[in-house]
Design an enzyme around this catalytic site. Structure first.
Site: not given
Ligand code: G3P
Length: 227
Positions: A86
């Site tokens: 990534k």
């Molecule tokens: O994979 C990206 C993700 O983990 C972001 O999620 O919940 O931190 O917005 P969040």
């Protein structure tokens, strides 16, 4: 649609891969740091639990392309070929994606908030682009609609890149994007647990149990009854 766990908690990963048709685990530095452990040790543990063939997504740390490429090589060495590197979808990231994908290494353009980032990551050769639904919503835009627009761009320009949608807050968002044919979704354990949380389903299952109990009061399964 591929389905990934967006979490690094080993017991949660074990529980979910036991129950659901899961394709692998996605991580980022925040997810790894929530475990309170050394991030490399956590990644190694995830690989052990998943086995050799499931995909792990792991993120590069440096902000320059050379550093990202070095991290990409190190991650592949650590976790094996079924690893997707990534890389943030920023200018240095596009350069790193281009070079790694020319070497045949799978990459994911992550931290995608706009269709333009997704377009550039795809054009650089990324296998996946990862838009963040909930975070786009929080910026005052529509996360699901943004992903649909990215899918149209990828289709129109015949990119082989697929969408790995991330940052979900509920199962309806996952289903909406599943219905428009995105390649993959990654969800937290709580969103995955919400996929089949519905009182009507629980009542229907309970009704079948009661009906069976009436016709075979001394058995709790067909196997018992058949003997
Ligand atoms: O994979 C990206 C993700 O983990 C972001 O999620 O919940 O931190 O917005 P969040």
């Amino acid at each position: 649609m591929e389905l990934y766990i967006d979490d690094a908690n080993i017991s949660e990963i074990r529980r979910l891969i036991d129950l659901y048709p899961i394709d692998g685990v996605t991580t980022n530095p925040s997810i790894l740091s929530k475990t309170g452990k050394n991030p490399v040790e956590v990644l190694k543990d995830i690989r052990k639990v998943l086995g050799r063939d499931a995909r792990i997504f792991a993120q590069t740390i440096p902000t320059d392309a050379e550093g990202m490429i070095r991290d990409g090589h190190a991650l592949i060495k650590l976790l094996g070929k079924h690893t997707v590197v990534k890389i943030p979808s920023v200018p240095e990231g596009f350069k790193a994606i281009r070079e790694l994908s020319q070497e045949g290494i799978s990459t994911c353009g992550t931290v995608v908030y706009t269709p333009m980032q997704a377009y550039l990551a795809a054009k650089s050769g990324a296998d996946y682009v990862a838009p963040y639904i909930n975070r786009i919503d929080n910026m005052g835009f529509d996360g699901v609609e943004t992903v649909k627009k990215i899918q149209r761009i990828l289709d129109l320009h015949h990119f082989e890149t697929g969408i790995l949608a991330a940052s979900f807050k509920n199962s309806q968002q996952v289903l909406d994007l599943c219905a428009c044919g995105i390649k993959a979704a990654t969800c937290s354990p709580s969103v995955i647990d919400g996929f089949v949380k519905n009182a009507a389903i629980d009542i229907a299952v309970q009704d079948f149990l009661s009906a069976f109990a009436k016709s075979a009061p001394d058995s709790t399964s067909m196997a018992d009854l058949i003997g």
